[in-house]
Design a protein around this motif. Structure first.
Motif, PDB file in Angstrom:
ATOM      1  N   ALA A 162       0.831  -1.207   0.000  1.00 48.73           N
ATOM      2  CA  ALA A 162       0.000   0.000   0.000  1.00 48.73           C
ATOM      3  C   ALA A 162       0.864   1.257   0.000  1.00 48.73           C
ATOM      4  N   MET A 163       1.917   1.275   0.814  1.00 48.15           N
ATOM      5  CA  MET A 163       2.801   2.441   0.856  1.00 48.15           C
ATOM      6  C   MET A 163       3.491   2.649  -0.489  1.00 48.15           C
ATOM      7  N   ALA A 164       3.899   1.561  -1.127  1.00 54.66           N
ATOM      8  CA  ALA A 164       4.543   1.667  -2.443  1.00 54.66           C
ATOM      9  C   ALA A 164       3.588   2.311  -3.448  1.00 54.66           C
ATOM     10  N   LEU A 165       2.322   1.898  -3.427  1.00 57.64           N
ATOM     11  CA  LEU A 165       1.331   2.488  -4.329  1.00 57.64           C
ATOM     12  C   LEU A 165       1.106   3.962  -4.021  1.00 57.64           C
ATOM     13  N   LEU A 166       0.971   4.304  -2.746  1.00 55.74           N
ATOM     14  CA  LEU A 166       0.709   5.698  -2.371  1.00 55.74           C
ATOM     15  C   LEU A 166       1.877   6.610  -2.709  1.00 55.74           C
ATOM     16  N   VAL A 167       3.091   6.113  -2.605  1.00 62.55           N
ATOM     17  CA  VAL A 167       4.266   6.902  -3.000  1.00 62.55           C
ATOM     18  C   VAL A 167       4.331   7.019  -4.518  1.00 62.55           C
ATOM     19  N   LYS A 168       4.146   5.905  -5.214  1.00 64.41           N
ATOM     20  CA  LYS A 168       4.219   5.898  -6.680  1.00 64.41           C
ATOM     21  C   LYS A 168       3.211   6.864  -7.291  1.00 64.41           C
ATOM     22  N   THR A 169       2.019   6.932  -6.706  1.00 62.82           N
ATOM     23  CA  THR A 169       0.973   7.786  -7.264  1.00 62.82           C
ATOM     24  C   THR A 169       1.005   9.218  -6.723  1.00 62.82           C
ATOM     25  N   GLY A 170       1.943   9.518  -5.831  1.00 59.74           N
ATOM     26  CA  GLY A 170       2.084  10.877  -5.324  1.00 59.74           C
ATOM     27  C   GLY A 170       1.137  11.233  -4.204  1.00 59.74           C
ATOM     28  N   ILE A 182       1.384  10.120  -1.115  1.00 60.13           N
ATOM     29  CA  ILE A 182       2.303  10.367  -0.004  1.00 60.13           C
ATOM     30  C   ILE A 182       3.639  10.780  -0.600  1.00 60.13           C
ATOM     31  N   SER A 183       4.188  11.892  -0.118  1.00 61.79           N
ATOM     32  CA  SER A 183       5.441  12.379  -0.698  1.00 61.79           C
ATOM     33  C   SER A 183       6.600  12.419   0.283  1.00 61.79           C
ATOM     34  N   GLY A 184       6.339  12.198   1.560  1.00 60.96           N
ATOM     35  CA  GLY A 184       7.418  12.211   2.541  1.00 60.96           C
ATOM     36  C   GLY A 184       7.953  13.610   2.794  1.00 60.96           C
ATOM     37  N   SER A 185       9.031  13.655   3.575  1.00 61.97           N
ATOM     38  CA  SER A 185       9.644  14.929   3.945  1.00 61.97           C
ATOM     39  C   SER A 185      11.130  14.712   4.173  1.00 61.97           C
ATOM     40  N   ALA A 191      -4.712  15.223   6.520  1.00 58.21           N
ATOM     41  CA  ALA A 191      -5.550  16.074   5.675  1.00 58.21           C
ATOM     42  C   ALA A 191      -4.957  16.173   4.269  1.00 58.21           C
ATOM     43  N   GLN A 192      -3.647  16.272   4.172  1.00 57.54           N
ATOM     44  CA  GLN A 192      -2.987  16.338   2.866  1.00 57.54           C
ATOM     45  C   GLN A 192      -3.157  15.033   2.101  1.00 57.54           C
ATOM     46  N   VAL A 193      -3.036  13.903   2.773  1.00 60.76           N
ATOM     47  CA  VAL A 193      -3.222  12.603   2.136  1.00 60.76           C
ATOM     48  C   VAL A 193      -4.650  12.497   1.604  1.00 60.76           C
ATOM     49  N   LEU A 194      -5.635  12.848   2.410  1.00 53.31           N
ATOM     50  CA  LEU A 194      -7.025  12.788   1.979  1.00 53.31           C
ATOM     51  C   LEU A 194      -7.289  13.730   0.807  1.00 53.31           C
ATOM     52  N   ASN A 204      -5.079  14.702  -1.395  1.00 50.25           N
ATOM     53  CA  ASN A 204      -4.440  14.110  -2.565  1.00 50.25           C
ATOM     54  C   ASN A 204      -5.262  12.953  -3.132  1.00 50.25           C
ATOM     55  N   LEU A 205      -5.837  12.137  -2.265  1.00 55.20           N
ATOM     56  CA  LEU A 205      -6.675  11.029  -2.723  1.00 55.20           C
ATOM     57  C   LEU A 205      -7.908  11.518  -3.462  1.00 55.20           C
ATOM     58  N   LEU A 206      -8.525  12.563  -2.944  1.00 61.09           N
ATOM     59  CA  LEU A 206      -9.769  13.041  -3.522  1.00 61.09           C
ATOM     60  C   LEU A 206      -9.564  13.884  -4.775  1.00 61.09           C
ATOM     61  N   SER A 207      -8.385  14.476  -4.922  1.00 61.87           N
ATOM     62  CA  SER A 207      -8.189  15.387  -6.046  1.00 61.87           C
ATOM     63  C   SER A 207      -7.336  14.811  -7.169  1.00 61.87           C
ATOM     64  N   LYS A 208      -6.754  13.638  -6.977  1.00 62.59           N
ATOM     65  CA  LYS A 208      -5.876  13.076  -8.019  1.00 62.59           C
ATOM     66  C   LYS A 208      -6.490  11.849  -8.621  1.00 62.59           C
TER      67      LYS A 208
END
Length: 72
Positions: A34-42, A44-47, A63-66, A68-72
Motif C-alpha cells: 500500500a505504501m509503495a502504491l501511495l508513494v508511486k501515485t504521489g 504520499i510524498s514524505g519529507s 488532511a494532505q493525504v485525503l 491528494n486522494l480526492l483530487s488526483k
C-alpha cells in the motif's frame, strides 16, 4: 483496501518509489504494498527524503493525504 474494493485506486505516476526514502525499511511488511502504491501515485510524498513510517501522522499530514486522494 477500500480503494481497491471500490475500484478507486490512484493511477498517476509520480516517478518516485519507496527506495527514494532512507527509512523505507522501517515500513511494516503488511503495509509495504500500500505504501509503495501511495508513494508511486504521489498521494504520499514524505519529507526530507524520509517517509517516517513509524511516527504518528499529524492531522495536517492526514488532511494532505485525503486531499491528494480526492483530487488526483
Amino acid at each position: 483496501n477500500i480503494l481497491n474494493i471500490t475500484n478507486r485506486l490512484p493511477q498517476r505516476d509520480s516517478g518516485r518509489s519507496l527506495t527514494d526514502f532512507s527509512d523505507a525499511e522501517e515500513i511494516y511488511s503488511w503495509a509495504n504494498k500500500a505504501m509503495a502504491l501511495l508513494v508511486k501515485t504521489g498521494i504520499i510524498s514524505g519529507s526530507a527524503e524520509k517517509i517516517n513510517p513509524i511516527n504518528t501522522t499529524t492531522r495536517a499530514e492526514m488532511a494532505q493525504v485525503l486531499y491528494n486522494l480526492l483530487s488526483k
